[in-house]
Write a protein that holds these residues in place. Structure first.
Motif, PDB file in Angstrom:
ATOM      1  N   LYS A   1       0.832  -1.206   0.000  1.00 47.34           N
ATOM      2  CA  LYS A   1       0.000   0.000   0.000  1.00 47.34           C
ATOM      3  C   LYS A   1       0.865   1.254   0.000  1.00 47.34           C
ATOM      4  O   LYS A   1       0.575   2.235  -0.704  1.00 47.34           O
ATOM      5  CB  LYS A   1      -0.937  -0.004   1.203  1.00 47.34           C
ATOM      6  CG  LYS A   1      -1.888   1.176   1.257  1.00 47.34           C
ATOM      7  CD  LYS A   1      -2.820   1.075   2.461  1.00 47.34           C
ATOM      8  CE  LYS A   1      -3.776   2.273   2.528  1.00 47.34           C
ATOM      9  NZ  LYS A   1      -4.678   2.175   3.711  1.00 47.34           N
ATOM     10  N   ILE A   2       1.929   1.231   0.796  1.00 45.71           N
ATOM     11  CA  ILE A   2       2.867   2.360   0.831  1.00 45.71           C
ATOM     12  C   ILE A   2       3.508   2.544  -0.535  1.00 45.71           C
ATOM     13  O   ILE A   2       3.611   3.663  -1.065  1.00 45.71           O
ATOM     14  CB  ILE A   2       3.943   2.144   1.901  1.00 45.71           C
ATOM     15  CG1 ILE A   2       3.339   2.207   3.305  1.00 45.71           C
ATOM     16  CG2 ILE A   2       5.077   3.153   1.755  1.00 45.71           C
ATOM     17  CD1 ILE A   2       2.831   3.557   3.728  1.00 45.71           C
ATOM     18  N   ALA A   3       3.939   1.453  -1.152  1.00 41.90           N
ATOM     19  CA  ALA A   3       4.590   1.543  -2.461  1.00 41.90           C
ATOM     20  C   ALA A   3       3.638   2.073  -3.525  1.00 41.90           C
ATOM     21  O   ALA A   3       4.056   2.808  -4.431  1.00 41.90           O
ATOM     22  CB  ALA A   3       5.129   0.175  -2.868  1.00 41.90           C
ATOM     23  N   LEU A   4       2.378   1.725  -3.410  1.00 40.49           N
ATOM     24  CA  LEU A   4       1.388   2.177  -4.380  1.00 40.49           C
ATOM     25  C   LEU A   4       0.984   3.638  -4.187  1.00 40.49           C
ATOM     26  O   LEU A   4       0.344   4.228  -5.054  1.00 40.49           O
ATOM     27  CB  LEU A   4       0.143   1.292  -4.310  1.00 40.49           C
ATOM     28  CG  LEU A   4       0.309  -0.136  -4.846  1.00 40.49           C
ATOM     29  CD1 LEU A   4      -0.881  -0.987  -4.462  1.00 40.49           C
ATOM     30  CD2 LEU A   4       0.497  -0.116  -6.356  1.00 40.49           C
ATOM     31  N   SER A   5       1.377   4.212  -3.062  1.00 41.48           N
ATOM     32  CA  SER A   5       0.949   5.579  -2.743  1.00 41.48           C
ATOM     33  C   SER A   5       1.741   6.642  -3.497  1.00 41.48           C
ATOM     34  O   SER A   5       1.339   7.805  -3.525  1.00 41.48           O
ATOM     35  CB  SER A   5       1.065   5.828  -1.237  1.00 41.48           C
ATOM     36  OG  SER A   5       2.425   5.916  -0.826  1.00 41.48           O
ATOM     37  N   ALA A   6       2.872   6.269  -4.110  1.00 41.14           N
ATOM     38  CA  ALA A   6       3.689   7.244  -4.831  1.00 41.14           C
ATOM     39  C   ALA A   6       4.461   6.542  -5.939  1.00 41.14           C
ATOM     40  O   ALA A   6       4.900   5.395  -5.777  1.00 41.14           O
ATOM     41  CB  ALA A   6       4.661   7.950  -3.883  1.00 41.14           C
ATOM     42  N   ASP A   7       4.648   7.225  -7.046  1.00 42.73           N
ATOM     43  CA  ASP A   7       5.347   6.641  -8.187  1.00 42.73           C
ATOM     44  C   ASP A   7       6.784   6.263  -7.867  1.00 42.73           C
ATOM     45  O   ASP A   7       7.335   5.328  -8.464  1.00 42.73           O
ATOM     46  CB  ASP A   7       5.356   7.626  -9.366  1.00 42.73           C
ATOM     47  CG  ASP A   7       3.997   7.779 -10.027  1.00 42.73           C
ATOM     48  OD1 ASP A   7       3.129   6.906  -9.794  1.00 42.73           O
ATOM     49  OD2 ASP A   7       3.809   8.753 -10.772  1.00 42.73           O
ATOM     50  N   ASN A   8       7.405   6.984  -6.954  1.00 45.48           N
ATOM     51  CA  ASN A   8       8.836   6.784  -6.719  1.00 45.48           C
ATOM     52  C   ASN A   8       9.145   5.889  -5.521  1.00 45.48           C
ATOM     53  O   ASN A   8      10.262   5.875  -5.023  1.00 45.48           O
ATOM     54  CB  ASN A   8       9.555   8.124  -6.568  1.00 45.48           C
ATOM     55  CG  ASN A   8       9.049   8.939  -5.386  1.00 45.48           C
ATOM     56  OD1 ASN A   8       7.962   8.697  -4.870  1.00 45.48           O
ATOM     57  ND2 ASN A   8       9.844   9.908  -4.968  1.00 45.48           N
ATOM     58  N   ILE A   9       8.146   5.133  -5.053  1.00 42.12           N
ATOM     59  CA  ILE A   9       8.375   4.159  -3.988  1.00 42.12           C
ATOM     60  C   ILE A   9       8.206   2.756  -4.550  1.00 42.12           C
ATOM     61  O   ILE A   9       7.207   2.442  -5.192  1.00 42.12           O
ATOM     62  CB  ILE A   9       7.409   4.367  -2.806  1.00 42.12           C
ATOM     63  CG1 ILE A   9       7.529   5.782  -2.240  1.00 42.12           C
ATOM     64  CG2 ILE A   9       7.698   3.338  -1.708  1.00 42.12           C
ATOM     65  CD1 ILE A   9       6.557   6.078  -1.110  1.00 42.12           C
ATOM     66  N   LEU A  10       9.200   1.912  -4.291  1.00 41.19           N
ATOM     67  CA  LEU A  10       9.189   0.503  -4.663  1.00 41.19           C
ATOM     68  C   LEU A  10       9.198  -0.326  -3.389  1.00 41.19           C
ATOM     69  O   LEU A  10       9.386   0.224  -2.296  1.00 41.19           O
ATOM     70  CB  LEU A  10      10.411   0.187  -5.517  1.00 41.19           C
ATOM     71  CG  LEU A  10      10.551   1.032  -6.782  1.00 41.19           C
ATOM     72  CD1 LEU A  10      11.998   1.075  -7.247  1.00 41.19           C
ATOM     73  CD2 LEU A  10       9.636   0.518  -7.877  1.00 41.19           C
ATOM     74  N   CYS A  11       8.997  -1.640  -3.513  1.00 39.33           N
ATOM     75  CA  CYS A  11       8.980  -2.449  -2.301  1.00 39.33           C
ATOM     76  C   CYS A  11       9.556  -3.836  -2.546  1.00 39.33           C
ATOM     77  O   CYS A  11       9.866  -4.222  -3.677  1.00 39.33           O
ATOM     78  CB  CYS A  11       7.575  -2.538  -1.717  1.00 39.33           C
ATOM     79  SG  CYS A  11       6.410  -3.541  -2.654  1.00 39.33           S
ATOM     80  N   SER A  12       9.682  -4.575  -1.453  1.00 34.18           N
ATOM     81  CA  SER A  12      10.166  -5.953  -1.493  1.00 34.18           C
ATOM     82  C   SER A  12       9.151  -6.833  -0.774  1.00 34.18           C
ATOM     83  O   SER A  12       8.161  -6.340  -0.215  1.00 34.18           O
ATOM     84  CB  SER A  12      11.530  -6.059  -0.805  1.00 34.18           C
ATOM     85  OG  SER A  12      11.393  -5.828   0.594  1.00 34.18           O
ATOM     86  N   VAL A  13       9.420  -8.133  -0.761  1.00 31.65           N
ATOM     87  CA  VAL A  13       8.601  -9.063   0.011  1.00 31.65           C
ATOM     88  C   VAL A  13       9.530 -10.048   0.706  1.00 31.65           C
ATOM     89  O   VAL A  13      10.448 -10.602   0.078  1.00 31.65           O
ATOM     90  CB  VAL A  13       7.569  -9.800  -0.869  1.00 31.65           C
ATOM     91  CG1 VAL A  13       8.225 -10.601  -1.987  1.00 31.65           C
ATOM     92  CG2 VAL A  13       6.674 -10.686  -0.017  1.00 31.65           C
ATOM     93  N   GLY A  14       9.317 -10.231   2.020  1.00 30.55           N
ATOM     94  CA  GLY A  14      10.182 -11.154   2.731  1.00 30.55           C
ATOM     95  C   GLY A  14       9.958 -11.141   4.228  1.00 30.55           C
ATOM     96  O   GLY A  14       9.099 -10.421   4.738  1.00 30.55           O
ATOM     97  N   ILE A  15      10.769 -11.958   4.913  1.00 31.94           N
ATOM     98  CA  ILE A  15      10.675 -12.122   6.362  1.00 31.94           C
ATOM     99  C   ILE A  15      12.038 -11.855   6.989  1.00 31.94           C
ATOM    100  O   ILE A  15      13.021 -12.551   6.685  1.00 31.94           O
ATOM    101  CB  ILE A  15      10.201 -13.542   6.734  1.00 31.94           C
ATOM    102  CG1 ILE A  15       8.810 -13.811   6.160  1.00 31.94           C
ATOM    103  CG2 ILE A  15      10.193 -13.735   8.246  1.00 31.94           C
ATOM    104  CD1 ILE A  15       8.332 -15.244   6.334  1.00 31.94           C
ATOM    105  N   HIS A  16      12.098 -10.876   7.855  1.00 32.08           N
ATOM    106  CA  HIS A  16      13.306 -10.516   8.595  1.00 32.08           C
ATOM    107  C   HIS A  16      13.665 -11.658   9.548  1.00 32.08           C
ATOM    108  O   HIS A  16      12.786 -12.327  10.085  1.00 32.08           O
ATOM    109  CB  HIS A  16      13.026  -9.230   9.385  1.00 32.08           C
ATOM    110  CG  HIS A  16      14.216  -8.575   9.970  1.00 32.08           C
ATOM    111  ND1 HIS A  16      14.889  -9.088  11.060  1.00 32.08           N
ATOM    112  CD2 HIS A  16      14.872  -7.432   9.628  1.00 32.08           C
ATOM    113  CE1 HIS A  16      15.892  -8.273  11.375  1.00 32.08           C
ATOM    114  NE2 HIS A  16      15.904  -7.265  10.519  1.00 32.08           N
ATOM    115  N   PRO A  17      14.970 -11.896   9.781  1.00 34.47           N
ATOM    116  CA  PRO A  17      15.334 -12.981  10.704  1.00 34.47           C
ATOM    117  C   PRO A  17      14.747 -12.833  12.102  1.00 34.47           C
ATOM    118  O   PRO A  17      14.478 -13.841  12.770  1.00 34.47           O
ATOM    119  CB  PRO A  17      16.870 -12.936  10.722  1.00 34.47           C
ATOM    120  CG  PRO A  17      17.250 -11.629  10.113  1.00 34.47           C
ATOM    121  CD  PRO A  17      16.159 -11.290   9.159  1.00 34.47           C
TER     122      PRO A  17
END
Length: 267
Positions: A57-73
């Motif tokens: 949702k954050i990434a979709l809020s602005a053209d210049n934001i990208l995101c990842s998917v994963g689980i922190h240790p």
């Protein structure tokens, strides 16, 4: 700001956590300050797959934001089992450009080490399957980090970055040998980080990234404040100075490196 406009020059904050509650009260102001300080793109990082929708949702809020998917240790023992297929499915979204952050943290040991290793191995395989870079967290776990990455690299198709690098020359050399990149955070500006600066000087300029890891680790002269993407400018200036580069050259090189590594972001 258009997507194409965000790619023209400027800095990239290659690792931040904009979905965290720390930014809940002034999110738009944070983005505006980033723009004013020449930060044209931000990669907001997923730490829990169960909260991926919030990250997206954050990434979709602005053209210049990208995101990842994963689980922190830290979250490896708290998150439900996620297999390679599920990570690959979530990674199909156009905004998702990387897998992670994932890895090993033997300093805090918030999850059992065998669980951390199993979850990390799943992310390594997801990176290979998707062709997306792996965003690696490694603290006090150099030997196991290298071992697991080398096992994945032997199968081919593994790329990535050791984010917020604070480790040894051994990990840096091994990661670089596998084609990985090294990302420097505000820690490199700290007075007691001379050993890190010496390692950083050995990183080829075409493998270097900068990041905030915000809201944590604000660089000098912002120490003690909540970190935010705008502050990556201070880290970049510091790195440029100790490497003998101009700020503009460092910004250009690290932005080009980001696009070379995160090719989906540059597409």
């Amino acid at each position: 700001m258009s997507a194409s406009g965000t790619r023209a020059g400027g800095l990239v904050d290659s690792h931040c956590h904009l979905d965290f509650d720390d930014f809940g009260n002034d999110f738009q102001a944070v983005l505006e300050r980033a723009q004013v300080n020449g930060v044209t793109r931000m990669l907001t990082i997923c730490t829990r797959v169960t909260k991926f929708d919030q990250v997206l949702k954050i990434a979709l809020s602005a053209d210049n934001i990208l995101c990842s998917v994963g689980i922190h240790p830290h979250e490896a023992a708290n998150e439900p089992d996620v297999d390679v297929a599920r990570l690959a499915e979530l990674a199909r979204h156009p905004k998702v450009v990387g897998i992670g952050e994932a890895g090993l943290d033997y300093f805090y040991d918030k999850s059992p080490r065998d669980r951390q290793q199993a979850v990390f191995a799943t992310h390594i395989e997801a990176s290979r399957v998707t062709g997306l870079p792996l965003i690696v967290h490694s603290r006090d776990a150099d030997a196991d980090t290298v071992r697991l990455l080398e096992e994945g690299a032997k199968k081919g198709g593994l790329t990535g970055v050791i984010h917020c690098f604070t480790s040894t020359q051994y990990l840096a050399d091994a990661a670089l040998e596998m084609g990985f990149y090294i990302s420097l955070s505000g820690i490199v500006t700290f007075k007691n980080a001379e050993a890190l600066r010496q390692v950083a000087k050995t990183v080829p300029l075409d493998r270097l990234l900068v990041e905030t890891d915000s809201p944590y680790l604000a660089p000098v002269p912002m120490r003690g404040k909540r970190n935010e993407p705008a502050f990556v400018r201070h880290t970049a200036q510091y790195v440029a100075d100790f490497l003998g580069l101009s700020f503009d050259d460092l910004a250009r090189r690290t932005s080009e490196n980001f696009d070379r590594l995160f090719q989906k972001a540059a597409a």
